[in-house]
Design a protein around this motif. Structure first.
Motif, short mmCIF file in Angstrom:
data_model
loop_
_atom_site.label_atom_id
_atom_site.label_comp_id
_atom_site.label_asym_id
_atom_site.label_seq_id
_atom_site.Cartn_x
_atom_site.Cartn_y
_atom_site.Cartn_z
N SER A 42 -27.76 -1.37 -60.09
CA SER A 42 -26.49 -1.70 -59.47
C SER A 42 -26.73 -2.16 -58.03
O SER A 42 -27.69 -1.75 -57.38
N VAL A 43 -25.84 -3.03 -57.55
CA VAL A 43 -25.95 -3.60 -56.21
C VAL A 43 -24.71 -3.17 -55.42
O VAL A 43 -23.58 -3.41 -55.87
N GLU A 44 -24.93 -2.55 -54.28
CA GLU A 44 -23.81 -2.12 -53.44
C GLU A 44 -24.09 -2.53 -52.00
O GLU A 44 -24.73 -1.81 -51.24
N LEU A 45 -23.62 -3.72 -51.65
CA LEU A 45 -23.70 -4.24 -50.29
C LEU A 45 -22.29 -4.34 -49.74
O LEU A 45 -21.32 -4.33 -50.50
N SER A 47 -20.80 -6.91 -48.73
CA SER A 47 -20.13 -8.11 -49.21
C SER A 47 -20.35 -8.41 -50.70
O SER A 47 -19.86 -9.42 -51.19
N LEU A 48 -21.08 -7.54 -51.40
CA LEU A 48 -21.37 -7.81 -52.81
C LEU A 48 -21.53 -6.50 -53.57
O LEU A 48 -22.34 -5.65 -53.19
N ARG A 49 -20.76 -6.38 -54.64
CA ARG A 49 -20.88 -5.21 -55.53
C ARG A 49 -21.03 -5.72 -56.95
O ARG A 49 -20.19 -6.47 -57.44
N LEU A 50 -22.12 -5.33 -57.58
CA LEU A 50 -22.37 -5.69 -58.98
C LEU A 50 -22.78 -4.44 -59.74
O LEU A 50 -23.59 -3.64 -59.24
N SER A 51 -22.26 -4.29 -60.93
CA SER A 51 -22.77 -3.22 -61.79
C SER A 51 -24.18 -3.63 -62.21
O SER A 51 -24.56 -4.80 -62.11
N GLN A 54 -23.92 -6.33 -64.86
CA GLN A 54 -23.62 -7.64 -64.28
C GLN A 54 -24.87 -8.25 -63.66
O GLN A 54 -25.14 -9.44 -63.84
N ALA A 55 -25.64 -7.46 -62.93
CA ALA A 55 -26.85 -7.97 -62.28
C ALA A 55 -27.89 -8.41 -63.32
O ALA A 55 -28.52 -9.45 -63.16
N ALA A 58 -26.72 -11.61 -64.93
CA ALA A 58 -26.89 -12.71 -63.97
C ALA A 58 -28.35 -13.15 -63.91
O ALA A 58 -28.64 -14.36 -63.86
#
Length: 113
Positions: A42-45, A47-51, A54-55, A58
């Motif tokens: 998972s990505v938690e920035l 300006s950007l959140r992706l499960s 999703q990542a 992608a």
């Protein structure tokens, strides 16, 4: 739910490894139509959140995948997120399995996009 295909067990193991290695809430792995696998956390920035799912999807799309055979996510959650089922369905089509496993790698839910 212990009767898993070896290829499905492989993507659960890869997802579990990504979660542990990166210290993130979720790890995911997807298998494309050619059998290639893509792994992400998972990505938690700010300006950007992706499960993680999703990542991983992608990454598959960015690498040229045209479809999915299966996806797996390792998480503490009890059920797959609607957004994860949607993104798996976007690339894999209806009926593509999303395997949700707990942090210990045990399969909890087998859902279909």
């Amino acid at each position: 739910m212990t009767d898993l295909d070896p290829e499905d067990q492989k993507i659960i193991t890869l997802a579990r490894s990504a979660r542990a290695r990166n210290g993130v809430a979720e790890g995911a792995a997807v298998r494309d139509e050619t059998g290639r696998t893509y792994v992400a956390g998972s990505v938690e920035l700010a300006s950007l959140r992706l499960s993680a799912v999703q990542a991983a999807v992608a990454m598959a799309v960015a690498s040229g995948a045209k479809g999915l055979e299966a996806a797996a996510v390792v998480t503490a959650e009890a059920a797959p997120a609607a957004v994860d089922l949607a993104v798996v369905g976007d690339l894999g089509g209806p009926g593509t399995p999303l395997l949700l496993a707990g942090p210990d790698g045990s399969l909890r839910v087998r859902a279909e996009a």
